[in-house]
Design an enzyme around this catalytic site. Structure first.
Site, PDB file in Angstrom:
ATOM      1  N   HIS A 119       0.804  -1.231   0.000  1.00 56.08           N
ATOM      2  CA  HIS A 119       0.000   0.000   0.000  1.00 56.08           C
ATOM      3  C   HIS A 119       0.831   1.274   0.000  1.00 56.08           C
ATOM      4  O   HIS A 119       0.264   2.356   0.091  1.00 56.08           O
ATOM      5  CB  HIS A 119      -0.914   0.050   1.225  1.00 56.08           C
ATOM      6  CG  HIS A 119      -1.954  -1.021   1.281  1.00 56.08           C
ATOM      7  ND1 HIS A 119      -3.234  -0.844   0.808  1.00 56.08           N
ATOM      8  CD2 HIS A 119      -1.894  -2.290   1.735  1.00 56.08           C
ATOM      9  CE1 HIS A 119      -3.926  -1.956   1.001  1.00 56.08           C
ATOM     10  NE2 HIS A 119      -3.130  -2.852   1.564  1.00 56.08           N
ATOM     11  N   LYS A 168      -8.141  13.959   5.264  1.00 57.30           N
ATOM     12  CA  LYS A 168      -7.276  12.780   5.176  1.00 57.30           C
ATOM     13  C   LYS A 168      -6.251  12.907   6.287  1.00 57.30           C
ATOM     14  O   LYS A 168      -6.166  13.952   6.932  1.00 57.30           O
ATOM     15  CB  LYS A 168      -6.590  12.719   3.817  1.00 57.30           C
ATOM     16  CG  LYS A 168      -5.922  14.048   3.400  1.00 57.30           C
ATOM     17  CD  LYS A 168      -5.273  13.980   2.038  1.00 57.30           C
ATOM     18  CE  LYS A 168      -6.256  14.099   0.894  1.00 57.30           C
ATOM     19  NZ  LYS A 168      -6.397  12.877   0.126  1.00 57.30           N
ATOM     20  N   ARG A 169      -5.473  11.856   6.532  1.00 58.29           N
ATOM     21  CA  ARG A 169      -4.409  11.964   7.519  1.00 58.29           C
ATOM     22  C   ARG A 169      -3.489  13.127   7.182  1.00 58.29           C
ATOM     23  O   ARG A 169      -3.275  13.446   6.013  1.00 58.29           O
ATOM     24  CB  ARG A 169      -3.607  10.659   7.571  1.00 58.29           C
ATOM     25  CG  ARG A 169      -4.333   9.532   8.273  1.00 58.29           C
ATOM     26  CD  ARG A 169      -4.590   9.826   9.734  1.00 58.29           C
ATOM     27  NE  ARG A 169      -3.369   9.825  10.493  1.00 58.29           N
ATOM     28  CZ  ARG A 169      -3.094   8.961  11.475  1.00 58.29           C
ATOM     29  NH1 ARG A 169      -3.973   8.033  11.813  1.00 58.29           N
ATOM     30  NH2 ARG A 169      -1.949   9.033  12.123  1.00 58.29           N
ATOM     31  N   LYS A 190       1.011  14.572   1.540  1.00 54.10           N
ATOM     32  CA  LYS A 190      -0.357  14.861   1.094  1.00 54.10           C
ATOM     33  C   LYS A 190      -0.563  16.357   0.863  1.00 54.10           C
ATOM     34  O   LYS A 190      -1.562  16.773   0.298  1.00 54.10           O
ATOM     35  CB  LYS A 190      -1.366  14.317   2.106  1.00 54.10           C
ATOM     36  CG  LYS A 190      -1.361  12.778   2.195  1.00 54.10           C
ATOM     37  CD  LYS A 190      -2.330  12.282   3.257  1.00 54.10           C
ATOM     38  CE  LYS A 190      -2.196  10.802   3.568  1.00 54.10           C
ATOM     39  NZ  LYS A 190      -2.942   9.933   2.630  1.00 54.10           N
ATOM     40  N   THR A 216      -8.417   6.681  -1.408  1.00 52.17           N
ATOM     41  CA  THR A 216      -9.772   6.167  -1.568  1.00 52.17           C
ATOM     42  C   THR A 216     -10.776   7.270  -1.249  1.00 52.17           C
ATOM     43  O   THR A 216     -11.915   7.240  -1.721  1.00 52.17           O
ATOM     44  CB  THR A 216     -10.028   4.956  -0.646  1.00 52.17           C
ATOM     45  OG1 THR A 216      -9.485   5.248   0.649  1.00 52.17           O
ATOM     46  CG2 THR A 216      -9.380   3.698  -1.192  1.00 52.17           C
ATOM     47  N   LYS A 226     -14.507   8.430  -2.946  1.00 49.38           N
ATOM     48  CA  LYS A 226     -15.744   8.716  -2.210  1.00 49.38           C
ATOM     49  C   LYS A 226     -16.284  10.090  -2.591  1.00 49.38           C
ATOM     50  O   LYS A 226     -17.489  10.256  -2.808  1.00 49.38           O
ATOM     51  CB  LYS A 226     -15.486   8.661  -0.696  1.00 49.38           C
ATOM     52  CG  LYS A 226     -15.151   7.266  -0.203  1.00 49.38           C
ATOM     53  CD  LYS A 226     -14.506   7.273   1.185  1.00 49.38           C
ATOM     54  CE  LYS A 226     -13.830   5.925   1.432  1.00 49.38           C
ATOM     55  NZ  LYS A 226     -12.881   5.972   2.570  1.00 49.38           N
TER      56      LYS A 226
HETATM   57  C1  TH1 Z   1      -2.794   3.814   2.534  1.00 53.31           C
HETATM   58  C2  TH1 Z   1      -2.189   4.580   1.382  1.00 53.31           C
HETATM   59  O1  TH1 Z   1      -1.479   5.693   1.855  1.00 53.31           O
HETATM   60  C3  TH1 Z   1      -3.304   5.058   0.464  1.00 53.31           C
HETATM   61  O2  TH1 Z   1      -2.790   5.688  -0.673  1.00 53.31           O
HETATM   62  C4  TH1 Z   1      -4.169   3.872   0.041  1.00 53.31           C
HETATM   63  O3  TH1 Z   1      -5.300   4.313  -0.661  1.00 53.31           O
HETATM   64  C5  TH1 Z   1      -4.623   3.085   1.252  1.00 53.31           C
HETATM   65  O4  TH1 Z   1      -3.517   2.702   2.031  1.00 53.31           O
HETATM   66  C6  TH1 Z   1      -5.378   1.830   0.864  1.00 53.31           C
HETATM   67  O5  TH1 Z   1      -4.697   1.111  -0.105  1.00 53.31           O
HETATM   68  C7  TH1 Z   1      -1.820   3.312   3.544  1.00 53.31           C
HETATM   69  N1  TH1 Z   1      -2.066   3.311   4.848  1.00 53.31           N
HETATM   70  C8  TH1 Z   1      -1.048   2.771   5.575  1.00 53.31           C
HETATM   71  C9  TH1 Z   1      -1.011   2.617   6.947  1.00 53.31           C
HETATM   72  C10 TH1 Z   1       0.089   2.039   7.546  1.00 53.31           C
HETATM   73  C11 TH1 Z   1       1.151   1.610   6.787  1.00 53.31           C
HETATM   74  C12 TH1 Z   1       1.131   1.758   5.415  1.00 53.31           C
HETATM   75  C13 TH1 Z   1       0.010   2.338   4.814  1.00 53.31           C
HETATM   76  S1  TH1 Z   1      -0.315   2.679   3.177  1.00 53.31           S
HETATM   77  C14 TH1 Z   1       0.120   1.861   9.054  1.00 53.31           C
END
Ligand code: TH1
Length: 823
Positions: free
Chosen positions: A367, A558-559, A564, A666, A670
């Site tokens: 991810h 978002k976070r 970002k 994601t 949405k």
């Molecule tokens: C997120 C990605 O940043 C995001 O782009 C993506 O859409 C989402 O995953 C689903 O695929 C990620 N969240 C985390 C959280 C942790 C470690 C790696 C990732 S990547 C704790």
């Protein structure tokens, strides 16, 4: 592709709605010990929740025996995070009884919405990764794919964020304090999970050398199930979340020595394993407790998987035909040596047979490519906590590197890059390499991201295993993210094209011609305005600020992360502020800029950007010249239930990460699904959103991923942009000189310095001017409401691809090799 949504012919009968009111009263008394006359909302919410849940248990058991009888292959989605949010409305939506329930609740003297607000979010994840897992569970069960989520029941989920004097403060999220009616705790099922100790060799009766893991410290894992109803409820699945319980014999010797407190200390410590979710999104802290959590999930889950499998099979040889395990990032990747250990040490298999089973069972989803998020564990830590696993990892690596060396003779650099063991800076285990080697398939989460995996991060692996690394673009469930969160728009869509869209999102294409129908456009605009009014009321309640629903709602939720680039958005806000101050009578498009998102508690720069947003908001919102044209707010505690209010009300969705850094995103899906227009870079799934909605219906700007990479190589000079752009210079100088922090002039120097003196790693300076131009195009279009609404419709209409139903079917057919049941 998707199943027709044939809601059961008569939900009143199936779900005994005529008895629901009595059941609520009965549960109020019998389960909660409350007086139904008290009219406490919280009691009624709970009584309703239990009454809804009990209507699903039969269906759930029936689903499980269906799976059993058909010996269906099962999918196990292993994830350290799930982010389901609230359950009540999701259950009602998927059961198809929202309206019926609303009436019943009204007869009891409440609105459904007020009872809904009584529920705390289940915040067992950080952000997109956990939410994706929850969307996939919804899509699996809705499409009759036999799947389960396996995770951890943290006592404390993602922290509660409050804003105090502009700063983020974290409070503990004691989400189960008042109980959680959705949990079905299995007090009678316990598995033992081992830690520490040592690996011992012995000879079995045939004289073979075998290994056993001895002198361990043991902790018990107890499951807690939460039901996951599919849409239309033809199937009901569950996620199984583990909690740590001390083992009964824990430190028996201490008890026996009379050290009661010492023994209790050990007991309490062992139960700490599932206390708290690590609140870092894409940042590895490398704490022992985190590795313990990971192994705890994996060990308990595999005991459960093998128990279920062995009920119907006598040999483990056919495991890959009956079980598919998806690793949600590398967080559960210790499952690979764990399954090897079980197959060899417990079930007596030889290495080759075990390895073949293993690699046909696992698939791994990556991810992120952010280096700070890639997990590596010090060999001495892993070797101390899981000594037998460390041995197995070494052996996996030895055999793997033998293969690589045979294919690429003499290429020692390649061997050291591909090794599961990183040598430089003290030996560490590279979990991504382990996950790739031990899986049959590795996937990225958007086309661009998977491409970057193939040609960048995992290039060596792609050359060695040319078909292993693939793409499955993320998706979101249209049940929660349109039907449930946006009743106004859903109603309009259903009236116009019928109800099938919610299980076959491609159907939304039928809205395309309606974009040319002015009556439909008016109705569309009215639905959006209604959502904006609802959000305005929420904002007033939460931050005591009035916002005008007739302005452009510009949203970034978002976070908080430097990549970002919330800061780039702030720089645009400051620029607008300056333009208004320079020319107070200028005709500008009135905007309300809203932000939300949590920063990891230890992420200094991200927290400082939250502070900056709040200080800029203070200055902007207090200025009389700006009044009515520009408003800024940061909404505290972004979470799933807040997203459900924010997403339907957005006009503009900010997806402005540095190209190449956001794996997918994601939130972008949405927002667009709910009719927001996107302003964004060609990053993650934005690329595919543009392909679907058409370049003329999205605001794309900025450096492309290959240009970012190229600039990094050739040398990037942020000062150049500062010197050549007076408007940018003014913005930077205001931030740097304390314009927004008059009582503490140096407060935002670190923000200024990161761009001006520390290389501007995320290239905000380069993207500033193109971003400003894209924003000017947004302003111009918004003035032409007819055109704006047309594009809003075309966005939603073309989002069919981004249903998680499509994603899950791609996993099912291409990776898990499972078919929907009953087809
Ligand atoms: C997120 C990605 O940043 C995001 O782009 C993506 O859409 C989402 O995953 C689903 O695929 C990620 N969240 C985390 C959280 C942790 C470690 C790696 C990732 S990547 C704790």
């Amino acid at each position: 592709m998707s199943r027709v949504c044939k809601m059961s012919k008569n939900v009143r009968e199936v779900f005994r709605l005529d008895e629901l009111k009595d059941d609520i009263r009965r549960n109020m008394v019998a389960l909660l010990g409350n007086d139904p006359r008290s009219k406490r909302k919280f009691s009624y919410y709970n009584a309703l929740a239990y009454s809804v849940r009990e209507r699903l248990v039969d269906l759930w058991m029936r689903t499980q025996s269906d799976y059993y009888d058909s010996m269906a292959k099962r999918v196990y989605y292993l994830s350290m995070e799930f982010l389901p949010g609230r359950f009540l409305m999701n259950y009602l939506t998927n059961m198809g009884i929202v309206d019926e329930c609303r009436e019943i609740v009204a007869e009891l003297g409440f609105s459904l919405e007020e009872l809904e607000e009584e529920e705390w979010d289940a915040g067992l994840g950080n952000g997109g990764l956990g939410r994706l897992a929850s969307c996939y569970l919804d899509s699996m069960v809705s499409q009759n794919i036999p799947g389960y989520g396996y995770g951890i029941l943290y006592d404390y989920g993602i922290f509660y964020q409050s804003i105090v004097n502009g700063n983020q403060e974290e409070r503990c999220d004691n989400w189960r304090r008042h109980g959680c009616p959705w949990e079905i705790t299995r007090l009678d099922t316990l598995y033992e999970v081992k830690f520490y100790g040592r690996s011992e060799t012995y000879y079995d009766s045939d004289g073979n050398v075998r290994f056993r893991w001895v002198d361990t410290e043991n902790v018990m894992a107890m499951p807690c199930d939460i039901l996951i109803p599919g849409y239309g409820c033809s199937h009901v699945s569950n996620m199984r979340l583990w909690t740590a319980q001390s083992s009964r014999e824990f430190n028996l010797s201490d008890f026996n020595r009379g050290d009661y407190i010492g023994a209790m200390h050990g007991k309490v410590m062992s139960e700490n394993i599932t206390k708290v979710l690590y609140p870092n999104d894409q940042f590895l802290q490398g704490m022992e407790l985190r590795l313990k959590q990971q192994y705890f999930l994996v060990s308990a889950t595999f005991q459960d998987i093998l128990r279920r499998y062995l009920k119907q099979h006598t040999s483990l040889a056919a495991l890959p035909e009956a079980v598919a395990v998806q690793l949600n990032d590398t967080h559960p990747a210790i499952a690979i040596p764990e399954l090897m250990r079980l197959l060899m040490d417990v079930y007596g298999m030889g290495w080759d047979v075990a390895w073949d089973i293993c690699t046909r069972t696992f698939a791994y989803t990556n991810h992120t490519v952010l280096p700070e998020a890639l997990e590596t564990w010090p060999v001495d830590l892993l070797g101390r906590l899981l000594p037998r696993h460390m041995q197995i990892i070494y052996e996996i690596n030895r055999r793997f590197l033998e293969g690589v060396a045979a294919t690429f003779p003499g290429d020692t650099e390649r061997l050291s890059r591909m090794s599961v063991i990183q040598e430089e800076g003290g030996q560490r285990v590279r979990m991504a390499n382990l996950a790739i080697v031990g899986s049959h398939t590795v996937n990225g989460v958007a086309a661009l991201h998977s491409n970057i995996l193939q040609t960048g991060l995992f290039r060596d692996f792609h050359e060695y295993y040319p078909r292993k690394i693939r793409n499955v673009t993320n998706g979101v469930t249209p049940r929660r993210w349109l039907m449930q969160c946006n009743p106004a728009l859903s109603r309009l869509i259903t009236q116009s094209i019928g109800p099938e869209w919610c299980c076959n999102l491609e159907k939304l294409r039928e809205l395309v011609p309606l974009a040319e129908d002015s009556a439909f456009r008016d109705a569309w605009a009215r639905a959006k305005l209604e959502n904006k009014r609802l959000l305005s009321r929420y904002v007033l309640r939460k931050v005591q600020m009035g916002i005008n629903p007739n302005t452009l709602f510009d949203m970034q939720f978002k976070r908080m992360h430097e990549y970002k680039r919330q800061l780039l958005n702030v720089m645009h806000v400051i620029s607008l502020f300056n333009r208004i101050k320079d020319n107070p009578s200028a005709d500008i498009t009135p905007r309300t800029v809203l932000f939300g998102g949590k920063a990891a508690p230890g992420y200094y720069q991200a927290k400082l950007i939250i502070r900056l947003i709040n200080e800029v908001a203070r200055v902007v919102n207090a200025d009389a010249d700006v009044a009515g044209r520009l408003r800024v707010a940061f909404l505290p505690n972004y979470c799933i239930s807040q997203a459900e209010k924010v997403v339907p009300a957005a006009d503009l969705s900010e997806q402005i990460s540095t190209a190449g850094m956001e794996a997918s995103g994601t939130g972008n899906m949405k927002f667009a699904l709910n009719g927001a227009l996107t302003i964004g870079t060609l990053d993650g799934a934005n690329v595919e959103i543009m392909e679907e909605v058409g370049a003329e219906n999205i605001f794309i700007f900025g450096l492309k991923a290959h240009e970012v990479a190229e600039k990094r190589r050739s040398g990037y000079n942020p000062r150049e942009f500062y010197e050549n752009d007076a408007e940018l210079r003014r913005v930077m100088d205001m931030i740097g000189s304390g314009f927004f922090s008059p009582d503490e002039r140096g407060l935002f120097s670190p923000v200024y310095d990161s761009l001006m003196h520390h290389g501007d790693y995320y290239m905000l300076m380069a993207d500033y001017r193109p971003y400003m131009e894209a924003q000017a195009a947004v302003d111009a279009l918004y003035l032409d409401q007819d055109q704006w609404v047309r594009k809003s419709i075309l966005n939603a209409a073309n989002m069919g691809k981004f249903s998680s139903d499509r994603s899950v079917m791609e996993y099912a057919r291409g990776i898990w090799h499972v078919e929907p049941l009953g087809k």
